[in-house]
Write a protein that holds these residues in place. Sequence first.
Motif, PDB file in Angstrom:
ATOM      1  N   LEU A   1      41.665  46.855  32.097  1.00 55.19           N
ATOM      2  CA  LEU A   1      42.421  45.595  32.038  1.00 55.19           C
ATOM      3  C   LEU A   1      43.636  45.756  32.942  1.00 55.19           C
ATOM      4  O   LEU A   1      44.600  46.432  32.599  1.00 55.19           O
ATOM      5  CB  LEU A   1      42.837  45.256  30.604  1.00 55.19           C
ATOM      6  CG  LEU A   1      43.665  43.978  30.429  1.00 55.19           C
ATOM      7  CD1 LEU A   1      42.987  42.771  31.070  1.00 55.19           C
ATOM      8  CD2 LEU A   1      43.946  43.724  28.963  1.00 55.19           C
ATOM      9  N   ASN A   2      43.538  45.172  34.113  1.00 54.16           N
ATOM     10  CA  ASN A   2      44.557  45.308  35.154  1.00 54.16           C
ATOM     11  C   ASN A   2      45.619  44.217  35.004  1.00 54.16           C
ATOM     12  O   ASN A   2      45.789  43.361  35.868  1.00 54.16           O
ATOM     13  CB  ASN A   2      43.877  45.241  36.529  1.00 54.16           C
ATOM     14  CG  ASN A   2      44.795  45.642  37.650  1.00 54.16           C
ATOM     15  OD1 ASN A   2      45.802  46.309  37.443  1.00 54.16           O
ATOM     16  ND2 ASN A   2      44.444  45.221  38.856  1.00 54.16           N
ATOM     17  N   SER A   3      46.333  44.272  33.896  1.00 52.67           N
ATOM     18  CA  SER A   3      47.347  43.265  33.570  1.00 52.67           C
ATOM     19  C   SER A   3      48.412  43.194  34.655  1.00 52.67           C
ATOM     20  O   SER A   3      49.045  44.201  34.978  1.00 52.67           O
ATOM     21  CB  SER A   3      48.023  43.620  32.236  1.00 52.67           C
ATOM     22  OG  SER A   3      47.088  43.710  31.201  1.00 52.67           O
ATOM     23  N   ALA A   4      48.594  42.010  35.223  1.00 55.40           N
ATOM     24  CA  ALA A   4      49.615  41.760  36.255  1.00 55.40           C
ATOM     25  C   ALA A   4      49.524  42.747  37.411  1.00 55.40           C
ATOM     26  O   ALA A   4      50.535  43.101  38.010  1.00 55.40           O
ATOM     27  CB  ALA A   4      51.011  41.777  35.630  1.00 55.40           C
TER      28      ALA A   4
ATOM     29  N   GLU B   1      30.287  56.248  43.297  1.00 57.94           N
ATOM     30  CA  GLU B   1      31.349  55.301  42.961  1.00 57.94           C
ATOM     31  C   GLU B   1      31.541  55.297  41.463  1.00 57.94           C
ATOM     32  O   GLU B   1      30.573  55.348  40.701  1.00 57.94           O
ATOM     33  CB  GLU B   1      30.986  53.893  43.430  1.00 57.94           C
ATOM     34  CG  GLU B   1      31.397  53.619  44.851  1.00 57.94           C
ATOM     35  CD  GLU B   1      31.303  52.153  45.181  1.00 57.94           C
ATOM     36  OE1 GLU B   1      32.315  51.443  45.025  1.00 57.94           O
ATOM     37  OE2 GLU B   1      30.220  51.743  45.608  1.00 57.94           O
ATOM     38  N   ASN B   2      32.786  55.273  41.043  1.00 63.11           N
ATOM     39  CA  ASN B   2      33.060  55.201  39.610  1.00 63.11           C
ATOM     40  C   ASN B   2      32.655  53.831  39.108  1.00 63.11           C
ATOM     41  O   ASN B   2      32.943  52.827  39.742  1.00 63.11           O
ATOM     42  CB  ASN B   2      34.551  55.438  39.348  1.00 63.11           C
ATOM     43  CG  ASN B   2      34.943  56.859  39.627  1.00 63.11           C
ATOM     44  OD1 ASN B   2      34.311  57.781  39.126  1.00 63.11           O
ATOM     45  ND2 ASN B   2      35.974  57.053  40.424  1.00 63.11           N
ATOM     46  N   LYS B   3      31.995  53.824  37.999  1.00 66.73           N
ATOM     47  CA  LYS B   3      31.550  52.558  37.420  1.00 66.73           C
ATOM     48  C   LYS B   3      32.626  52.010  36.500  1.00 66.73           C
ATOM     49  O   LYS B   3      32.518  52.062  35.289  1.00 66.73           O
ATOM     50  CB  LYS B   3      30.248  52.773  36.667  1.00 66.73           C
ATOM     51  CG  LYS B   3      29.123  53.242  37.545  1.00 66.73           C
ATOM     52  CD  LYS B   3      27.894  53.541  36.714  1.00 66.73           C
ATOM     53  CE  LYS B   3      26.845  54.201  37.582  1.00 66.73           C
ATOM     54  NZ  LYS B   3      25.732  54.693  36.798  1.00 66.73           N
ATOM     55  N   ILE B   4      33.681  51.502  37.115  1.00 60.39           N
ATOM     56  CA  ILE B   4      34.764  50.892  36.362  1.00 60.39           C
ATOM     57  C   ILE B   4      34.691  49.396  36.616  1.00 60.39           C
ATOM     58  O   ILE B   4      34.640  48.965  37.763  1.00 60.39           O
ATOM     59  CB  ILE B   4      36.150  51.395  36.832  1.00 60.39           C
ATOM     60  CG1 ILE B   4      36.238  52.896  36.783  1.00 60.39           C
ATOM     61  CG2 ILE B   4      37.248  50.767  35.996  1.00 60.39           C
ATOM     62  CD1 ILE B   4      37.496  53.438  37.433  1.00 60.39           C
ATOM     63  N   GLU B   5      34.698  48.639  35.542  1.00 63.72           N
ATOM     64  CA  GLU B   5      34.738  47.196  35.695  1.00 63.72           C
ATOM     65  C   GLU B   5      36.188  46.774  35.506  1.00 63.72           C
ATOM     66  O   GLU B   5      36.843  47.206  34.560  1.00 63.72           O
ATOM     67  CB  GLU B   5      33.808  46.541  34.696  1.00 63.72           C
ATOM     68  CG  GLU B   5      32.372  47.051  34.905  1.00 63.72           C
ATOM     69  CD  GLU B   5      31.344  46.205  34.244  1.00 63.72           C
ATOM     70  OE1 GLU B   5      31.353  44.976  34.476  1.00 63.72           O
ATOM     71  OE2 GLU B   5      30.535  46.754  33.488  1.00 63.72           O
ATOM     72  N   ILE B   6      36.674  45.956  36.421  1.00 65.85           N
ATOM     73  CA  ILE B   6      38.094  45.597  36.427  1.00 65.85           C
ATOM     74  C   ILE B   6      38.250  44.128  36.058  1.00 65.85           C
ATOM     75  O   ILE B   6      37.586  43.259  36.627  1.00 65.85           O
ATOM     76  CB  ILE B   6      38.719  45.892  37.802  1.00 65.85           C
ATOM     77  CG1 ILE B   6      38.541  47.378  38.118  1.00 65.85           C
ATOM     78  CG2 ILE B   6      40.180  45.493  37.829  1.00 65.85           C
ATOM     79  CD1 ILE B   6      38.794  47.748  39.544  1.00 65.85           C
ATOM     80  N   CYS B   7      39.140  43.891  35.105  1.00 67.75           N
ATOM     81  CA  CYS B   7      39.428  42.528  34.634  1.00 67.75           C
ATOM     82  C   CYS B   7      40.927  42.276  34.733  1.00 67.75           C
ATOM     83  O   CYS B   7      41.725  43.204  34.663  1.00 67.75           O
ATOM     84  CB  CYS B   7      39.001  42.370  33.176  1.00 67.75           C
ATOM     85  SG  CYS B   7      37.238  42.582  32.912  1.00 67.75           S
ATOM     86  N   SER B   8      41.268  41.010  34.842  1.00 67.66           N
ATOM     87  CA  SER B   8      42.683  40.622  34.902  1.00 67.66           C
ATOM     88  C   SER B   8      43.196  40.041  33.605  1.00 67.66           C
ATOM     89  O   SER B   8      44.408  39.937  33.411  1.00 67.66           O
ATOM     90  CB  SER B   8      42.891  39.589  36.020  1.00 67.66           C
ATOM     91  OG  SER B   8      42.545  40.151  37.264  1.00 67.66           O
ATOM     92  N   THR B   9      42.279  39.632  32.713  1.00 64.76           N
ATOM     93  CA  THR B   9      42.689  39.008  31.460  1.00 64.76           C
ATOM     94  C   THR B   9      41.861  39.562  30.295  1.00 64.76           C
ATOM     95  O   THR B   9      40.737  40.017  30.496  1.00 64.76           O
ATOM     96  CB  THR B   9      42.485  37.477  31.498  1.00 64.76           C
ATOM     97  OG1 THR B   9      41.076  37.199  31.550  1.00 64.76           O
ATOM     98  CG2 THR B   9      43.208  36.850  32.691  1.00 64.76           C
ATOM     99  N   PRO B  10      42.393  39.479  29.092  1.00 65.89           N
ATOM    100  CA  PRO B  10      41.618  39.886  27.912  1.00 65.89           C
ATOM    101  C   PRO B  10      40.335  39.064  27.743  1.00 65.89           C
ATOM    102  O   PRO B  10      39.317  39.585  27.285  1.00 65.89           O
ATOM    103  CB  PRO B  10      42.577  39.645  26.746  1.00 65.89           C
ATOM    104  CG  PRO B  10      43.934  39.699  27.353  1.00 65.89           C
ATOM    105  CD  PRO B  10      43.772  39.142  28.734  1.00 65.89           C
ATOM    106  N   GLU B  11      40.374  37.802  28.124  1.00 63.04           N
ATOM    107  CA  GLU B  11      39.187  36.948  28.022  1.00 63.04           C
ATOM    108  C   GLU B  11      38.066  37.464  28.915  1.00 63.04           C
ATOM    109  O   GLU B  11      36.887  37.446  28.525  1.00 63.04           O
ATOM    110  CB  GLU B  11      39.552  35.496  28.374  1.00 63.04           C
ATOM    111  CG  GLU B  11      40.482  34.832  27.368  1.00 63.04           C
ATOM    112  CD  GLU B  11      41.967  35.198  27.509  1.00 63.04           C
ATOM    113  OE1 GLU B  11      42.740  34.853  26.600  1.00 63.04           O
ATOM    114  OE2 GLU B  11      42.350  35.835  28.516  1.00 63.04           O
TER     115      GLU B  11
END
Length: 178
Positions: free
Chosen positions: A134-137, A159-169
């Motif tokens: 969760l990449n908040s701000a 590649e690292n399997k990281i999923e990146i999100c900007s919001t909790p939703e």
Amino acid sequence: MLQSVAVFCGSQNGNNPIYIQHAETLGKLLAENKIDIVYGGGNSGLMGAVANAALENAGKIIGIIPKRLVDRERAHKSLTQIHIVDDMHTRKQMMYSLSEAILILPGGNGTLDEMFETITWNVLSIHDKKVILLNSAGFYNALVQHIENMFNEGFLYSENKIEICSTPEEVLQLLTKD
């Protein structure tokens, strides 16, 4: 359907109010969707915010905290379950074993340690858990760029399997999609 997640995050609030806001929203969303939370067991910082929001929404939350951090991270007294363990290694192992996916929120050295250990264990096939950041701000922008650089420079096996999100939703969408 996913039933449990480990949440790694800071035991402090950080400087941007959105960190607490996102932690609280995530705790609420996970509780409302009947996804159990496994976390570090503290009542301070983002850890406390996630836990309190989940508890306020009838969520199940399991804390795992080393003896030496009971006072420092202020062990939460109202959790569904709390496990006081001997050390950080036991804490992390127990958190991994009780969860089906890993969520990373803003935090410090401990959060990064937990994130990179999880990723390494995925690469080594010790487990295969979804890792969501969760990449908040934009908190992790520089780190994500550095991970991409490590891959491009040939220091990562894959590649690292990281999923990146900007919001909790967005996090919840990734957790609940088939």
